[in-house]
Design a protein around this motif. Structure first.
Motif, PDB file in Angstrom:
ATOM      1  N   ASP A  26       0.847  -1.213   0.000  1.00 37.68           N
ATOM      2  CA  ASP A  26       0.000   0.000   0.000  1.00 37.68           C
ATOM      3  C   ASP A  26       0.870   1.247   0.000  1.00 37.68           C
ATOM      4  O   ASP A  26       0.553   2.246  -0.642  1.00 37.68           O
ATOM      5  N   TRP A  83      -3.735   3.116   3.016  1.00 35.78           N
ATOM      6  CA  TRP A  83      -4.825   2.827   2.073  1.00 35.78           C
ATOM      7  C   TRP A  83      -5.844   3.967   1.994  1.00 35.78           C
ATOM      8  O   TRP A  83      -6.613   4.048   1.053  1.00 35.78           O
ATOM      9  N   LEU A 106     -14.039   0.851   0.043  1.00 33.70           N
ATOM     10  CA  LEU A 106     -13.601  -0.438  -0.514  1.00 33.70           C
ATOM     11  C   LEU A 106     -12.237  -0.831   0.056  1.00 33.70           C
ATOM     12  O   LEU A 106     -12.017  -1.986   0.444  1.00 33.70           O
ATOM     13  N   ALA A 107     -11.331   0.151   0.085  1.00 33.66           N
ATOM     14  CA  ALA A 107      -9.990  -0.135   0.608  1.00 33.66           C
ATOM     15  C   ALA A 107     -10.062  -0.517   2.088  1.00 33.66           C
ATOM     16  O   ALA A 107      -9.358  -1.426   2.545  1.00 33.66           O
ATOM     17  N   HIS A 165     -12.662  -1.882   3.591  1.00 31.76           N
ATOM     18  CA  HIS A 165     -13.294  -3.199   3.686  1.00 31.76           C
ATOM     19  C   HIS A 165     -12.309  -4.299   3.291  1.00 31.76           C
ATOM     20  O   HIS A 165     -12.214  -5.346   3.932  1.00 31.76           O
ATOM     21  N   HIS A 166     -11.563  -4.016   2.214  1.00 27.98           N
ATOM     22  CA  HIS A 166     -10.607  -4.983   1.673  1.00 27.98           C
ATOM     23  C   HIS A 166      -9.378  -5.088   2.586  1.00 27.98           C
ATOM     24  O   HIS A 166      -8.687  -6.094   2.601  1.00 27.98           O
ATOM     25  N   GLY A 167      -9.101  -4.013   3.281  1.00 25.48           N
ATOM     26  CA  GLY A 167      -7.943  -3.988   4.177  1.00 25.48           C
ATOM     27  C   GLY A 167      -6.665  -3.540   3.490  1.00 25.48           C
ATOM     28  O   GLY A 167      -5.632  -3.380   4.143  1.00 25.48           O
ATOM     29  N   SER A 168      -6.738  -3.335   2.173  1.00 28.70           N
ATOM     30  CA  SER A 168      -5.549  -2.845   1.459  1.00 28.70           C
ATOM     31  C   SER A 168      -5.973  -2.284   0.102  1.00 28.70           C
ATOM     32  O   SER A 168      -7.145  -2.364  -0.274  1.00 28.70           O
ATOM     33  N   THR A 214      -5.739  -1.939  -4.136  1.00 34.74           N
ATOM     34  CA  THR A 214      -5.364  -2.644  -5.368  1.00 34.74           C
ATOM     35  C   THR A 214      -5.050  -1.552  -6.389  1.00 34.74           C
ATOM     36  O   THR A 214      -5.548  -0.427  -6.253  1.00 34.74           O
ATOM     37  N   MET A 218      -8.227  -0.013  -7.834  1.00 34.35           N
ATOM     38  CA  MET A 218      -8.988   0.724  -6.816  1.00 34.35           C
ATOM     39  C   MET A 218      -8.357   2.107  -6.581  1.00 34.35           C
ATOM     40  O   MET A 218      -9.057   3.108  -6.454  1.00 34.35           O
TER      41      MET A 218
END
Lengths: 204, 122
Positions: free
Chosen positions: A57, A125, A167-168, A170-173, A175, A178
């Motif tokens: 990240d 993130w 989203l970041a 929720h995803h924890g990191s 992409t 993203m």
């Protein structure tokens, strides 16, 4: 303050009002579009070679931070040169009006980015979404001096930045898509809107 | 050349457009200057402290010069007149402000004795 000085100050106020409501033609759509294309290239590189360009990240955030800061500087320099070249009575108030919006947003983005990257690298993130939202904020604030359609890219930047943040989280990191996707679309859309050659979009 | 005529007659102030250089019209254009969407007739009347007849008369002068545009629409079945500064009006108003500022500065310098008027040698 003497009457004359007061009158001169009032003239400066009227100029500032005019500047805030006059179409600012200093932003070069080519420069904004180039940043969009460069962002697209970065997204593709991060997707194709994640190990090299999107290993963490922190790396993703610092890449976008540097790209956006460089892009902001290039757009600002181009705007200053272009506006001063026009050399009419409105150049200085219009530049001042534009910079009054851009510089504080740039300072906030840089300060928050710097603090997070330095002291809280575990939450980097949040940065791409936050920066995207700041771009949307400046675009909304510039509504009176840019073509009316600026509200669409502004809304995109604000919403996609907010969605990206959640989203970041929720995803924890992060992409690559993203982080970079909304920035690519946002810059290309802004470039398209400011390339509108209509002389004065409002009134008249 | 503007620069040459300014040197020859520094106090001519040819750029002080008579259309703007009238108290009511200056008020009207100044009110409209910061309003890209324009102002409704009633708002303008209130802001400039003018009567319907006076405002109409001055708006007609400005419209005839091409400095403002007047749009008449129906909003909620009620007529709404909106006035906006045109690009030409904006451009000329900026020139007018520049000239006015210069006149004020020259006046201030003359009052403090820092302007020397030289008689023409022709």
């Amino acid at each position: 303050m003497s009457d004359v000085q007061q009158a001169i100050a009032q003239i400066a106020d009227i100029r500032a009002q005019l500047a805030a409501s006059t179409r600012f033609r200093g932003y070069a759509p080519e420069a904004v579009g180039m940043i969009g294309l460069l962002s697209l290239l970065v997204v593709v590189m991060q997707i194709v070679w994640p190990g090299r360009f999107a290993a963490s990240d922190w790396q993703i955030a610092i890449t976008w931070g540097l790209l956006l800061a460089g892009g902001c500087a290039a757009i600002a320099i181009e705007a200053i040169v272009h506006t001063l070249r026009e050399n009419d009575g409105m150049a200085s108030p219009m530049l001042f009006s534009a910079m009054r919006l851009v510089l504080p947003a740039f300072a906030v983005s840089a300060a928050v980015g710097g603090a997070v990257l330095t002291y809280a690298p575990q939450v980097t993130w949040i940065l791409p979404g936050f920066w995207q939202m700041m771009i949307g904020f400046v675009a909304f604030a510039s509504y009176s001096s840019l073509p009316r359609n600026i509200i669409w890219p502004a809304a995109w930047c604000l919403l996609s930045g907010a969605v990206g943040l959640f989203l970041a989280g929720h995803h924890g990191s992060l992409t690559p898509l993203m982080a970079g996707g909304p920035i690519v679309v946002g810059h290309l859309a802004i470039a398209w809107v400011i390339s509108d050659k209509e002389r004065i979009p409002h009134g008249g | 050349m503007a620069g040459d005529s300014r040197e020859e007659a520094p106090f001519a102030f040819n750029g002080l457009d008579r259309i703007f250089h009238e108290r009511a019209r200056l008020g009207i254009v100044t009110s409209l200057a910061g309003q890209p969407e324009g102002l409704a007739f009633a708002q303008l009347k209130r802001m400039c402290g003018l009567t319907d007849g006076n405002l109409n008369r001055h708006l007609a002068v400005l419209e005839e010069a091409g400095f403002i545009s007047i749009h008449k629409d129906l909003t909620n079945r009620r007529p709404l007149t909106t006035c906006r500064v045109t690009p030409l009006g904006r451009e000329r108003f900026v020139e007018y402000l520049g000239e006015l500022e210069q006149a004020l500065r020259q006046g201030a310098r003359a009052a403090t004795g820092s302007v020397t008027l030289r008689p023409r040698t022709t």
